[in-house]
Design a protein around this motif. Structure first.
Motif, PDB file in Angstrom:
ATOM      1  N   SER A  71       0.842  -1.176   0.000  1.00 43.57           N
ATOM      2  CA  SER A  71       0.000   0.000   0.000  1.00 43.57           C
ATOM      3  C   SER A  71       0.883   1.234   0.000  1.00 43.57           C
ATOM      4  O   SER A  71       2.060   1.170   0.363  1.00 43.57           O
ATOM      5  N   GLN A  92      -1.899   3.559   3.692  1.00 43.23           N
ATOM      6  CA  GLN A  92      -3.309   3.338   3.398  1.00 43.23           C
ATOM      7  C   GLN A  92      -3.878   2.191   4.216  1.00 43.23           C
ATOM      8  O   GLN A  92      -5.077   2.090   4.394  1.00 43.23           O
ATOM      9  N   THR A 113     -10.258  -0.858   6.825  1.00 44.20           N
ATOM     10  CA  THR A 113     -10.430  -0.588   5.392  1.00 44.20           C
ATOM     11  C   THR A 113     -11.670  -1.339   4.912  1.00 44.20           C
ATOM     12  O   THR A 113     -11.850  -2.514   5.202  1.00 44.20           O
ATOM     13  N   PHE A 123      -6.762   6.321   4.809  1.00 48.47           N
ATOM     14  CA  PHE A 123      -5.315   6.319   5.032  1.00 48.47           C
ATOM     15  C   PHE A 123      -5.010   6.972   6.374  1.00 48.47           C
ATOM     16  O   PHE A 123      -5.865   7.621   6.976  1.00 48.47           O
TER      17      PHE A 123
ATOM     18  N   MET B   1      -4.231   5.700  -3.098  1.00 46.21           N
ATOM     19  CA  MET B   1      -4.593   6.921  -2.381  1.00 46.21           C
ATOM     20  C   MET B   1      -5.993   7.345  -2.785  1.00 46.21           C
ATOM     21  O   MET B   1      -6.946   6.672  -2.464  1.00 46.21           O
ATOM     22  N   GLU B  60      -8.670   2.256  -6.778  1.00 44.86           N
ATOM     23  CA  GLU B  60      -7.279   2.705  -6.816  1.00 44.86           C
ATOM     24  C   GLU B  60      -6.817   2.790  -8.267  1.00 44.86           C
ATOM     25  O   GLU B  60      -7.395   2.177  -9.151  1.00 44.86           O
TER      26      GLU B  60
END
Lengths: 338, 380
Positions: A71, A92, A113, A123, B1, B60
């Motif tokens: 990540s 993240q 998550t 994050f 992110m 993502e």
């Protein structure tokens, strides 16, 4: 007034992330550690003060027990507590804490998550040591996780979750560890420019909220009871922490500020932005008389580079280091005044 | 992110691709009707409803390899053919152009204005074809719906995500070198002059306030640059002056598209080695790619007669030379589907890829699916 020294080469380039440089000075061993984040890797360089020895280490953000996933890392920062130094990495997926040389991971905290990606990214970002035994890390939900760190060993625990912010945390800062007594010793900032001022303890106490003006505060510092905040508009603002009174406003940069740092013994302030400039200022704060002075000292332009990290290498501000997006080196500058 | 980056990446890269192809089609004197068909076919495929639905889902960013696969398909969505070397060069140009635009955006939210510039140009390409025009209009709506409510901080996260995607890419582009927006080491010029972004003051002033809020002192400092006031705000709606020139078409028949392969910096080579490591595509990525590609409906050419090849180089010899001399570390790599452990996603992707087989493809050995298809994918 500052001249360039030999740059430190990195194994890979710095990513465009806020506060993307952390420095730890280890006086007894005459070493300085630097960390710079590149995507899912933390680059660590250890340099000897005589400039002769460099050693590199890379840490990858891989959570234990999960086979192949990697990540992206949002930040890596050293947390200097009276009893020990830690390297905290926020990504993240969660938060990892290592011994300061990166050799052993002592703690791992997973973020919640969701199964499938949601519109809001998840994050952790914003890292600071607080008081004698806490490490605080911010989360994209606006929560601030408070970890209790024993003087040695891996029995680190999540002691509290502070839920005041509604937007993603950008940066966290503290002052007054050890013997000093402070009214406020922690400030947390978020994507909307809102800031919260706290006093640490078994239960953290919210002392003040400073509203943002819908513009991200990307970097924040706390010094002599004053919040130093850098914004996406390129402004730096100085607020009195517990009252929220605005002491000073500087139109400092032409682009988004990415990093602020303060040299606590001399009052030197460093600001760095996407506009390629690192600027050095001198702050004079007298809390008793509520007077604040800020003077501009120096500009350093790193040509064609969007700067993402700038830190003093020592508490007096005798030297500072700079990182930039796509740059595979740490630029170093040293003061040349008498 | 940020999980909202892919649509912007795709639309802007797609826009750059169309600018380049449009220039090459005219430079090679391809007959107007054929050229128009190519542009229309690609734009229709780009804005296919099912495809866009997948694209706009929170997710993502894909790896460079995976995204390159999507654009390979897109470039071949019509009767036009591109050799490997030309496809590589096309992708280099697309990515460097968008990297430049992202870096130079004064504010993170200006990336949306750049996207609108690309959309405006795409709309102009298909202004005579109402069916495609309505697809494009719908996409404007989706962009406005998704992006205009975002905060500055969220846009900066999108920008940071894009910059990670473009990290260490320093391919030199002739047109950028000529215009002096790129240095000979491949890095872009970031000027310390010009207008400040909207919402930012020209650096130089320090103001000190009393506790009651009145200004006590005002000091000036030298900002080391040469800045001017911000320009007016661009339009974030379907129509309007975007103000920024970033994202507008910089190519014309007289300004050809060239890249230089030699002299790319060592550090970029180091990094791409890390990226091109022989790992199979992560299972997740394969699944995403399968879903995305499922929406890319490709027209099969009527007969091989109507197909033609576009060359991104001046001559065929140059194109061949470019393929041979391309540094290994800059190859985009093949997606080695065989290496994946996930049989189901693999089968799914194979099936979808199978539907894309063009009969005129010279590299196809047998017409049966399965292993031969995998081999063909690997040969891409």
């Amino acid at each position: 007034m500052f001249h360039k020294e030999k740059s430190i080469q990195l194994k890979n380039s710095a990513s465009a992330l806020y506060n993307n440089l952390s420095v730890l000075r280890i006086a007894p061993r005459r070493l300085t550690y630097f960390t710079v984040v590149h995507a899912n890797v933390v680059n660590m360089v250890s340099t000897s003060w005589d400039g002769l020895n460099y050693s590199h280490r890379q840490l990858q953000s891989k959570e234990p027990n999960v086979a192949t996933s990697t990540s992206l890392i949002m930040q890596a920062a050293f947390c200097a507590l009276p009893s020990r130094d830690l390297l905290v990495v926020s990504s993240q997926k969660g938060i990892q804490m290592y011994e300061s040389d990166g050799s052993i991971m002592v703690y791992w905290h997973a973020l919640d998550t969701p199964e499938a990606p949601t519109a809001h990214a998840v994050f952790a970002r914003g890292i600071s040591a607080v008081s004698d035994n806490y490490v605080c890390v911010g989360v994209s939900s606006g929560a601030v996780l408070v970890f209790d760190v024993p003087s040695k060993g891996s029995n680190i625990t999540l002691s509290e979750v502070l839920e005041e912010h509604k937007e993603a945390i950008t940066d966290i800062a503290s002052e007054c560890s050890g013997s000093q007594e402070c009214l406020a010793n922690l400030v947390t900032a978020d994507d909307g420019g809102n800031m919260c001022v706290w006093k640490s303890g078994e239960e953290f106490q919210l002392l003040n909220k400073i509203p943002g003006l819908d513009m991200t505060c990307s970097s924040v510092k706390l010094w002599k009871g004053t919040v130093l905040a850098g914004y996406g508009t390129g402004q730096i603002r100085l607020y009195e922490a517990v009252t929220g009174i605005l002491h000073a406003e500087v139109n400092a940069h032409a682009r988004w500020i990415y990093s602020l740092d303060i040299a606590p013994f001399s009052g030197l302030l460093l600001s760095a932005a996407e506009d390629s400039f690192v600027r050095v200022w001198h702050l004079s704060i007298t809390p008793e008389t509520n007077s604040v002075e800020i003077a501009h000292l120096h500009n350093e332009c790193v040509t064609d580079t969007q700067i993402c990290g700038a830190k003093f290498c020592d508490g007096d501000g005798y030297a500072f280091a700079v990182t930039g997006y796509d740059l595979s080196e740490i630029i170093r500058l040293v003061a040349c005044w008498e | 992110m940020s999980t909202r980056t892919l649509p912007l990446l795709f639309i802007n890269l797609g826009g750059e691709m169309l600018y380049i192809l449009d220039q090459r089609l005219r430079a090679q004197n391809i007959p107007a009707d054929k050229a128009k068909k190519v542009m229309n076919d690609i734009i229709t495929t780009m804005f296919n409803k099912k495809f866009l639905e997948e694209l706009f889902k929170p997710q993502e960013l894909y790896s460079k390899k995976a995204l390159r696969t999507v654009f390979d398909r897109l470039a071949h969505a019509s009767i036009m053919r591109l050799n490997q070397a030309s496809m590589d060069k096309l992708y280099d140009l697309m990515t460097m152009a968008f990297k430049y635009q992202v870096l130079l955006c004064p504010r993170p939210k200006d990336i949306l204005l750049v996207s609108f510039n690309h959309m405006d140009a795409i709309k102009d390409f298909v202004k005579d074809t109402p069916s495609i025009l309505s697809q494009v209009d719908e996409t404007y709506q989706q962009l406005i719906e998704m992006y205009t409510p975002l905060s500055n901080g969220e846009f900066q996260l999108i920008r940071q995500t894009l910059l990670i995607f473009f990290q260490d890419m320093h391919i030199r582009v002739s047109i950028f070198l000529k215009d002096k927006v790129q240095n000979s080491n491949g890095r872009f010029v970031l000027p310390t002059n010009g207008p400040v972004p909207r919402g930012t003051q020209i650096p130089g002033m320090i103001r000190i306030f009393s506790c009651s809020g009145e200004e006590l002192t005002r000091l000036q400092f030298n900002n080391g640059g040469n800045y001017s006031s911000a320009l007016r705000e661009g339009s974030f709606e379907m129509f309007g002056n975007r103000v920024t020139k970033l994202g507008t078409n910089m190519y014309s028949v007289s300004r050809p598209v060239e890249t230089h392969m030699s002299g790319t910096s060592k550090s970029s080579a180091q990094h791409t080695k890390v990226n091109a490591a022989p790992n199979p595509l992560a299972k997740e990525e394969l699944n995403l790619l399968a879903r995305l590609m499922g929406g890319l409906e490709v027209q099969k050419p009527g007969s091989t007669d109507t197909g033609f090849r576009v060359n991104l180089f001046a001559t065929d010899e140059e194109e061949e030379e470019a393929l041979i001399s391309r540094p290994n570390e800059l190859s985009y790599g093949v997606i080695s589907i065989q290496a994946t452990k996930d049989q189901q996603a693999n089968a799914e992707l194979t099936k979808i890829m199978g539907e894309f087989t063009e009969s005129g493809d010279p590299s196809s050995s047998a017409s049966s699916k399965g292993d031969d298809l995998l081999a063909m994918m690997d040969g891409l």
